[in-house]
Design a protein around this motif. Sequence first.
Motif, PDB file in Angstrom:
ATOM      1  N   ALA A  70      77.824  24.364  41.749  1.00  6.69           N
ATOM      2  CA  ALA A  70      78.657  23.412  42.492  1.00  6.69           C
ATOM      3  C   ALA A  70      77.863  22.825  43.648  1.00  6.69           C
ATOM      4  CB  ALA A  70      79.900  24.115  43.016  1.00  6.69           C
ATOM      5  N   PRO A  71      78.062  21.542  43.925  1.00  2.84           N
ATOM      6  CA  PRO A  71      77.332  20.931  45.042  1.00  2.84           C
ATOM      7  C   PRO A  71      77.711  21.574  46.369  1.00  2.84           C
ATOM      8  CG  PRO A  71      79.073  19.464  44.258  1.00  2.84           C
ATOM      9  CD  PRO A  71      78.986  20.584  43.261  1.00  2.84           C
ATOM     10  N   ALA A  72      76.726  21.722  47.232  1.00  2.00           N
ATOM     11  CA  ALA A  72      76.963  22.343  48.541  1.00  2.00           C
ATOM     12  C   ALA A  72      77.872  21.481  49.385  1.00  2.00           C
ATOM     13  CB  ALA A  72      75.639  22.564  49.253  1.00  2.00           C
ATOM     14  N   GLU A  73      78.779  22.134  50.113  1.00  2.00           N
ATOM     15  CA  GLU A  73      79.692  21.423  51.003  1.00  2.00           C
ATOM     16  C   GLU A  73      79.054  21.305  52.384  1.00  2.00           C
ATOM     17  OE1 GLU A  73      83.382  23.428  51.064  1.00  2.00           O
ATOM     18  OE2 GLU A  73      83.718  23.275  48.903  1.00  2.00           O
ATOM     19  N   GLY A  74      78.880  20.067  52.851  1.00  2.00           N
ATOM     20  CA  GLY A  74      78.294  19.840  54.160  1.00  2.00           C
ATOM     21  C   GLY A  74      76.808  20.137  54.174  1.00  2.00           C
ATOM     22  N   GLU A  75      76.296  20.364  55.353  1.00  2.00           N
ATOM     23  CA  GLU A  75      74.865  20.624  55.530  1.00  2.00           C
ATOM     24  C   GLU A  75      74.503  22.014  55.005  1.00  2.00           C
ATOM     25  OE1 GLU A  75      71.579  20.719  59.183  1.00  2.00           O
ATOM     26  OE2 GLU A  75      73.613  20.008  59.510  1.00  2.00           O
ATOM     27  N   VAL A  76      73.394  22.117  54.289  1.00  2.00           N
ATOM     28  CA  VAL A  76      72.959  23.400  53.757  1.00  2.00           C
ATOM     29  C   VAL A  76      72.584  24.330  54.917  1.00  2.00           C
ATOM     30  CG1 VAL A  76      71.278  24.584  52.309  1.00  2.00           C
ATOM     31  CG2 VAL A  76      72.131  22.321  51.639  1.00  2.00           C
ATOM     32  N   GLN A  77      73.182  25.517  54.905  1.00  2.47           N
ATOM     33  CA  GLN A  77      72.960  26.460  56.003  1.00  2.47           C
ATOM     34  C   GLN A  77      71.722  27.297  55.738  1.00  2.47           C
ATOM     35  OE1 GLN A  77      76.440  28.748  57.146  1.00  2.47           O
ATOM     36  NE2 GLN A  77      75.133  30.477  57.695  1.00  2.47           N
ATOM     37  N   ARG A  78      70.946  27.504  56.778  1.00  2.36           N
ATOM     38  CA  ARG A  78      69.754  28.348  56.660  1.00  2.36           C
ATOM     39  C   ARG A  78      70.173  29.804  56.467  1.00  2.36           C
ATOM     40  NH1 ARG A  78      66.096  26.842  61.236  1.00  2.36           N
ATOM     41  NH2 ARG A  78      64.730  25.818  59.744  1.00  2.36           N
ATOM     42  N   PHE A  79      69.372  30.539  55.690  1.00  2.66           N
ATOM     43  CA  PHE A  79      69.615  31.970  55.556  1.00  2.66           C
ATOM     44  C   PHE A  79      69.125  32.655  56.825  1.00  2.66           C
ATOM     45  CE2 PHE A  79      69.070  30.841  50.961  1.00  2.66           C
ATOM     46  CZ  PHE A  79      70.382  31.091  50.590  1.00  2.66           C
ATOM     47  N   GLY A  80      70.051  33.270  57.551  1.00  2.00           N
ATOM     48  CA  GLY A  80      69.672  33.893  58.808  1.00  2.00           C
ATOM     49  C   GLY A  80      69.456  32.853  59.888  1.00  2.00           C
ATOM     50  N   ALA A  81      68.658  33.195  60.888  1.00  2.00           N
ATOM     51  CA  ALA A  81      68.449  32.310  62.040  1.00  2.00           C
ATOM     52  C   ALA A  81      66.982  32.277  62.433  1.00  2.00           C
ATOM     53  CB  ALA A  81      69.293  32.785  63.222  1.00  2.00           C
ATOM     54  N   LYS A  82      66.494  31.072  62.640  1.00  4.75           N
ATOM     55  CA  LYS A  82      65.138  30.892  63.156  1.00  4.75           C
ATOM     56  C   LYS A  82      65.178  30.424  64.605  1.00  4.75           C
ATOM     57  CE  LYS A  82      60.791  28.427  62.347  1.00  4.75           C
ATOM     58  NZ  LYS A  82      60.101  27.373  61.562  1.00  4.75           N
ATOM     59  N   ASP A  83      66.154  29.583  64.920  1.00  2.00           N
ATOM     60  CA  ASP A  83      66.269  29.050  66.278  1.00  2.00           C
ATOM     61  C   ASP A  83      67.706  29.202  66.754  1.00  2.00           C
ATOM     62  OD1 ASP A  83      65.365  27.951  68.622  1.00  2.00           O
ATOM     63  OD2 ASP A  83      64.618  26.106  67.730  1.00  2.00           O
ATOM     64  N   VAL A  84      67.953  28.844  68.002  1.00  2.00           N
ATOM     65  CA  VAL A  84      69.276  29.069  68.591  1.00  2.00           C
ATOM     66  C   VAL A  84      70.375  28.281  67.891  1.00  2.00           C
ATOM     67  CG1 VAL A  84      68.493  29.773  70.885  1.00  2.00           C
ATOM     68  CG2 VAL A  84      68.711  27.344  70.361  1.00  2.00           C
ATOM     69  N   THR A  85      70.047  27.131  67.311  1.00  2.00           N
ATOM     70  CA  THR A  85      71.065  26.329  66.629  1.00  2.00           C
ATOM     71  C   THR A  85      71.514  26.970  65.316  1.00  2.00           C
ATOM     72  OG1 THR A  85      69.272  24.984  65.714  1.00  2.00           O
ATOM     73  CG2 THR A  85      70.390  24.131  67.659  1.00  2.00           C
ATOM     74  N   ASP A  86      70.802  27.990  64.851  1.00  2.00           N
ATOM     75  CA  ASP A  86      71.211  28.731  63.651  1.00  2.00           C
ATOM     76  C   ASP A  86      72.147  29.884  63.986  1.00  2.00           C
ATOM     77  OD1 ASP A  86      69.470  27.134  62.068  1.00  2.00           O
ATOM     78  OD2 ASP A  86      67.790  28.408  62.655  1.00  2.00           O
ATOM     79  N   LEU A  87      72.244  30.223  65.266  1.00  2.00           N
ATOM     80  CA  LEU A  87      73.140  31.286  65.706  1.00  2.00           C
ATOM     81  C   LEU A  87      74.549  30.726  65.876  1.00  2.00           C
ATOM     82  CD1 LEU A  87      70.811  32.866  68.416  1.00  2.00           C
ATOM     83  CD2 LEU A  87      71.264  33.779  66.129  1.00  2.00           C
TER      84      LEU A  87
END
Length: 444
Positions: free
Chosen positions: A285-302
Amino acid sequence: MIAIILFALLLIAGGGYFAMNVNKIRQNILLGRDIDRSDNKKERWKTMLLVAFGQKKMFQRPIPAILHFCLYAAFVITQIELIEIIVDGLSGQHRIFRDGLGGFYTFMVSFIEVLSVLAFVATFIFLLRRNVLKIPRFNMKEMAGWAKMDGNIILFAELLLVCFIFMMNGADEALYNQGASHYNTGESGSFGLTISQFIGPALFGGMDAHTLHIIERIGWWGHIIMVFGFLNYLPFSKHFHILLAFPNTYYSNLEKKGKFNNMEAVKKEVELMMDPTADPFAAPAPAEGEVQRFGAKDVTDLTWKNLLDAYTCTECGRCTSSCPANQTGKLLSPRKIMMDTRDRLEEVGNNIRKHGKDHDDGKSLLRDYISEEELWACTSCNACVQECPVNIDPLSIIVDLRRFLVMEESKAPSELTTMFTNIENNGAPWQFSQADRLNWRDEQ
């Protein structure tokens, strides 16, 4: 009239600058990923009242808890006197609430004076603990430079604030004894304030009315300027926890400690693999919205709660002093994790406001601020979470950064790589086949 105008300008400028900086912090926190913490409102209110308002977790260490409570109680109760000072400043009156409240007014101001003395003593002891006794958790590597100076600045400011309070009340007490008070010129006697009725005449009793008026005004203006200075210093200081402790504890993680959250994208894939009715050849199924990173690399991933935690951190070091990895000499310090997250978030927020949301400065929280060695030193024991007096969760940040390393970069210590291989091949962390794992059962 000039004094009223000056006070109004100070009030507008001080309040406006504070609101502007609070809005910047709010924008920074909202850079984080969304997380739902709207459930179980009754339990959340209870947690906030016990932990933030009631200081429940502070009392795991009684001596600093009592000292902190003196400061905390003085801060809360003195807001009553601050309201009167603001009304006096805008109206040109002096002690405007005294006539209406009568004896209760004297009781409240006396109570505030007692709390101020206790706060003065507690502040002095805190200075000794930091700079003379050198308590280990206040003298770790991450506390060098600005972090140490920040703590001392606020403590010296609190001492000065209390001095201004007693300068104001003491001079007013001496003026009242001479029948020359701002409050009611011509009437003599005593306000009857618990502390100032003694120190006022002792320090200022031999001075003439004109000098006393000047001293009282210096105390009054010094007090309110210190309050506005303190207010606008908060957004740049660890002491912003004074305000953020309440929302931070309200939005606490109410799950049992040790329960890790699932990543929805991974969870869906596993559920699909375990579903016998699923078509293995069907297109995903197509991803809904922006593809989320696995885990966190920077503060915007938290999550925004992780970022709220970073701004709420008091840098008290209870988490680090309780961390078994830190106690054995490893590089990990949960306090540093929170400080690094806040510093990186400030950097990212300033870059976005200056250059736009798509600006990339080539840096990230992982490696530029927090090293891999720090992350893998963590035993996931939750001691830091248990110890934090305002329910900050450094472990959730550590886990998300480690997730990125494993799931996006396939990087893990060799010991863990061996364990992963064993689980994949043998169904257990040990290097035994399924057939051999229960051989011990047949031994005589």
